[in-house]
Scaffold this active site. Structure first.
Site, mmCIF file in Angstrom:
data_model
loop_
_atom_site.group_PDB
_atom_site.id
_atom_site.type_symbol
_atom_site.label_atom_id
_atom_site.label_comp_id
_atom_site.label_asym_id
_atom_site.label_seq_id
_atom_site.Cartn_x
_atom_site.Cartn_y
_atom_site.Cartn_z
ATOM 1 N N HIS A 40 0.835 -1.202 0.000
ATOM 2 C CA HIS A 40 0.000 0.000 0.000
ATOM 3 C C HIS A 40 0.876 1.261 0.000
ATOM 4 O O HIS A 40 0.731 2.138 -0.853
ATOM 5 C CB HIS A 40 -0.910 -0.027 1.230
ATOM 6 C CG HIS A 40 -1.779 1.175 1.386
ATOM 7 N ND1 HIS A 40 -3.105 1.185 1.008
ATOM 8 C CD2 HIS A 40 -1.522 2.425 1.855
ATOM 9 C CE1 HIS A 40 -3.608 2.395 1.241
ATOM 10 N NE2 HIS A 40 -2.673 3.162 1.761
ATOM 11 N N GLU A 41 1.799 1.314 0.968
ATOM 12 C CA GLU A 41 2.631 2.518 1.074
ATOM 13 C C GLU A 41 3.551 2.649 -0.141
ATOM 14 O O GLU A 41 3.835 3.763 -0.585
ATOM 15 C CB GLU A 41 3.429 2.500 2.384
ATOM 16 C CG GLU A 41 2.572 2.489 3.662
ATOM 17 C CD GLU A 41 1.532 3.603 3.735
ATOM 18 O OE1 GLU A 41 1.756 4.688 3.152
ATOM 19 O OE2 GLU A 41 0.472 3.379 4.366
ATOM 20 N N HIS A 65 1.831 4.560 -2.795
ATOM 21 C CA HIS A 65 1.997 6.001 -2.554
ATOM 22 C C HIS A 65 3.414 6.430 -2.936
ATOM 23 O O HIS A 65 3.623 7.472 -3.551
ATOM 24 C CB HIS A 65 1.807 6.323 -1.063
ATOM 25 C CG HIS A 65 0.390 6.274 -0.583
ATOM 26 N ND1 HIS A 65 -0.622 7.024 -1.144
ATOM 27 C CD2 HIS A 65 -0.187 5.588 0.438
ATOM 28 C CE1 HIS A 65 -1.750 6.790 -0.484
ATOM 29 N NE2 HIS A 65 -1.514 5.921 0.476
ATOM 30 N N GLU A 98 -4.389 8.030 -3.002
ATOM 31 C CA GLU A 98 -4.875 6.748 -2.497
ATOM 32 C C GLU A 98 -5.220 5.779 -3.630
ATOM 33 O O GLU A 98 -5.194 4.564 -3.441
ATOM 34 C CB GLU A 98 -6.088 6.988 -1.582
ATOM 35 C CG GLU A 98 -6.497 5.811 -0.735
ATOM 36 C CD GLU A 98 -5.506 5.459 0.384
ATOM 37 O OE1 GLU A 98 -4.514 6.207 0.575
ATOM 38 O OE2 GLU A 98 -5.733 4.443 1.047
HETATM 39 ZN ZN ZN Z 1 -2.901 5.257 1.831
#
Ligand code: ZN
Length: 502
Positions: free
Chosen positions: A266-267, A270, A296
C-alpha cells in the site's frame, strides 16, 4: 523589475517554502519512527515554530504582491506550467491568509502533543487520555473551517483541504452507491464466510524474514530503494522529502505476514507516485500530488487490484516459499489467492478486506461530520462508534484500541480526510481498467513478474502530470468521468461472487 525578474524571484520564494515544508516533514517522519517518547514536547515546539515561519513567509507581503502582479499581468501566458504555479500558489496563499498565524501555530502544537497522547491512550486502551486533546482539535477544526469559508456546508471547507473542489453532496452520492451495494453483498456473504480459509498465513514468521520478503516484493514492483527507504511505525505512512527521497513505513504482526506485506505494498503505491513526480518540478508548487483521492488510488491499486490478484501470486508464490523454507510448501496459488481475499467483518480498518473496507470509511465519514456540526460530543464518540460498527459491519469492538482509537488521523487534526480513502479505492479500479484497456497484456506481464507496463501507464498518465491540472481536470482527462463507483462495484461483485460462489 521586469516580469521575467519577478518570475525568477517568485520561484525562489516558492523553492524556499518547499524546503521549509520538506524540513518540517523530516521532523514529522522522525517523530513517528525513531524519536524517543520523551522528545514529544520539544518536537511539538520545533514543528510549531517551523509552521509559523512557513505561514509568515507564505502570507508575507512579498509573495502576495508578486502573486497579484503576475496574475494581473497575465504573466503565465499559455505556459501550462506557469499557469499551474500561479493556480497552486493562489490556492495555498488564500488558505493561509484566511487562517490567522496564531490559529495555524496552535493547531500544529495541539496536534503534535495529541499524537503522543493518542499513542499512549491506544496503548493503554483508555479513551479519556485522548478525549481532551480531541475536543480541542474539533474546536480548532471548526475555527479553521469557518476561517476558510464555505458556501453551504462547513464540512466542504475541510474536504477541500484534501480533495480540492470536492463537496459533501458529491461524496454523499458516491457513498450512497457504495452503501446500496456493499451492505447487501456483505449480508449475502455472511453465511458463507467459513468457506474461504486463510490458514496459510496464520503462522508465526520471524520479523527479519518478514521484512526481507517485504523489501523484495516492494523492489520487484518498482519502488526505488536508491531514492527511498522503509522503516517501522505504529501507523504505516508515506512521506516525501523529494522525488529522490521517499520514506515508507510498515508494521509487523509476527503471526500474520499479510500485515507487513500489504501495508508495505500500500505505502509503496503512494511511494512510487511520489518518486514518479517529475524531478524538474521539484521545489515548485507543481511538483506534488494534486489530491489525496488520487494518491490513495495508487496505494489501493497496488495493494488490492494488483497485490491481491492471482497473477501477482503466480509470480510471488515461489519467492514466498524461498523466503520461508518449509512454511508454504503445501500451498498453491489458488489457496494463497483465497487466503489474501478472505472476507471477514473486522474491527480494524487497515486489516479490512475489499468488501468491508469502505464501510469502515463510511463510519468515520459520518462520525466526523457529526463532530463538526456539533450533533455529536467527543465524550459520546466511543459509544457512537461501536453502534455504527454493529450496524454496518455486524461486529462490536471489544475495546477502544480496536474501536475508536485505532486510527492516527483525528489526532493529527486530519478531519475531512477519510472520504478520500474511498475515493481512491474506487479510482484504483477505474485507473487499472483504463491501463488494461490500452495494454491488455498487463495481467499476463504481472504473472511473469513484469510490473513495468502498468507502472509506465501510471507514470505517463498520472505521475507525469503532477499538479499541472486540478484534480477534477486530471480525473476527467484520465477516466473521462471523474470519480465513479460503478467499475469498482462491478469488480467487487465479480471477484467475490466467484470466490464465494454466489
Ligand atoms: Zn494510503
Amino acid at each position: 523589475m521586469t516580469t521575467e525578474a519577478k518570475w525568477q524571484r517568485f520561484m525562489e520564494l516558492a523553492g524556499e517554502l518547499s524546503d521549509l515544508s520538506r524540513a518540517a516533514a523530516v521532523l514529522g517522519w522522525d517523530q513517528q519512527t525513531y524519536m524517543p517518547p520523551g522528545g514529544g514536547e520539544a518536537r511539538a515546539q520545533q514543528r510549531a515554530t517551523l509552521q509559523r515561519v512557513i505561514h509568515e513567509r507564505l502570507t508575507g507581503a512579498e509573495v502576495g504582491e508578486l502573486l497579484a502582479d503576475l496574475e494581473a499581468q497575465g504573466a503565465a501566458g499559455d505556459d501550462p506550467f506557469r499557469k499551474a504555479v500561479l493556480r497552486e500558489t493562489r490556492r495555498m496563499y488564500d488558505q493561509a491568509v484566511k487562517i490567522p498565524a496564531d490559529l495555524a501555530a496552535e493547531f500544529v502544537r495541539v496536534t503534535s502533543v495529541a499524537m503522543n497522547a493518542w499513542a499512549r491512550a491506544r496503548e493503554e486502551g483508555d479513551f479519556d487520555l485522548f478525549r481532551p486533546h480531541l475536543e480541542r482539535i474539533v474546536e480548532l477544526t471548526c475555527e479553521r473551517a469557518d476561517a476558510l469559508g464555505y458556501t453551504t456546508d462547513r464540512y466542504d471547507a475541510l474536504l477541500d483541504l484534501y480533495e480540492p473542489g470536492a463537496t459533501r453532496d458529491e461524496v454523499n452520492r458516491i457513498f450512497d452507491g457504495l452503501r446500496g451495494t456493499l451492505i447487501p453483498l456483505l449480508h449475502e456473504l455472511l453465511p458463507k464466510l467459513g468457506e474461504v480459509d486463510d490458514g496459510p498465513f496464520r503462522r508465526e514468521l520471524a520479523r527479519e524474514s518478514q521484512m526481507a520478503f517485504v523489501n523484495e516484493v516492494i523492489a520487484q514492483i518498482g519502488f526505488d530503494y536508491n531514492r527511498g527507504r522503509m522503516d517501522l511505525s505504529a501507523h504505516p505512512f508515506t512521506i516525501s522529502f523529494s522525488p529522490n527521497d521517499v520514506r515508507l513505513t510498515t508494521r509487523i504482526d509476527p503471526n500474520d505476514l499479510r500485515m507487513a506485506l500489504y501495508s508495505a505494498i500500500h505505502e509503496a503505491g503512494h511511494g512510487m507516485y511520489e518518486q514518479g513526480i517529475p524531478a524538474r518540478w521539484e521545489r515548485t508548487p507543481v511538483g506534488a500530488v494534486p489530491s489525496l483521492g488520487l494518491h490513495e488510488s495508487q496505494s489501493r491499486m497496488w495493494e488490492n487490484v494488483i497485490g491481491r490478484s492471482r497473477e501477482f501470486w503466480a509470480f510471488f508464490l515461489p519467492k514466498l516459499r524461498q523466503a520461508f523454507p518449509g512454511e508454504f510448501d503445501g500451498v498453491d496459488v489458488d489457496a494463497v489467492y483465497r487466503a489474501v481475499n478472505r472476507v471477514e467483518p473486522s474491527y480494524i480498518r487497515t486489516e479490512a478486506d475489499e468488501v468491508t473496507y469502505n464501510l469502515h470509511i463510511m463510519i468515520r465519514y459520518e462520525l466526523e461530520q457529526a463532530l463538526v456540526d456539533g450533533s455529536l460530543a467527543v465524550a459520546d464518540l466511543p459509544g457512537a462508534w461501536d453502534a455504527k460498527m454493529e450496524e454496518y459491519l455486524t461486529v462490536r469492538p471489544r475495546s477502544v484500541r480496536e474501536g475508536v482509537l485505532q486510527d492516527v488521523h483525528w489526532s493529527m487534526g486530519s478531519i475531512g480526510y477519510f472520504p478520500t480513502y474511498s475515493l481512491g479505492t474506487i479510482l484504483a479500479v477505474q485507473l487499472f481498467e483504463a491501463a488494461c484497456k490500452e495494454h491488455p497484456e498487463i495481467p499476463s506481464e504481472i504473472a511473469a513478474g513484469n510490473f513495468e507496463p502498468v507502472r509506465h501507464w501510471m507514470q505517463r498518465n498520472v505521475y507525469d502530470q503532477a499538479c499541472l491540472y486540478t484534480p477534477k481536470e486530471l480525473l476527467e482527462k484520465v477516466t473521462g468521468t471523474g470519480y465513479d463507483p460503478e467499475p469498482y462495484l462491478a469488480y467487487i461483485k465479480g471477484k467475490y461472487g466467484e470466490l464465494y460462489g454466489l
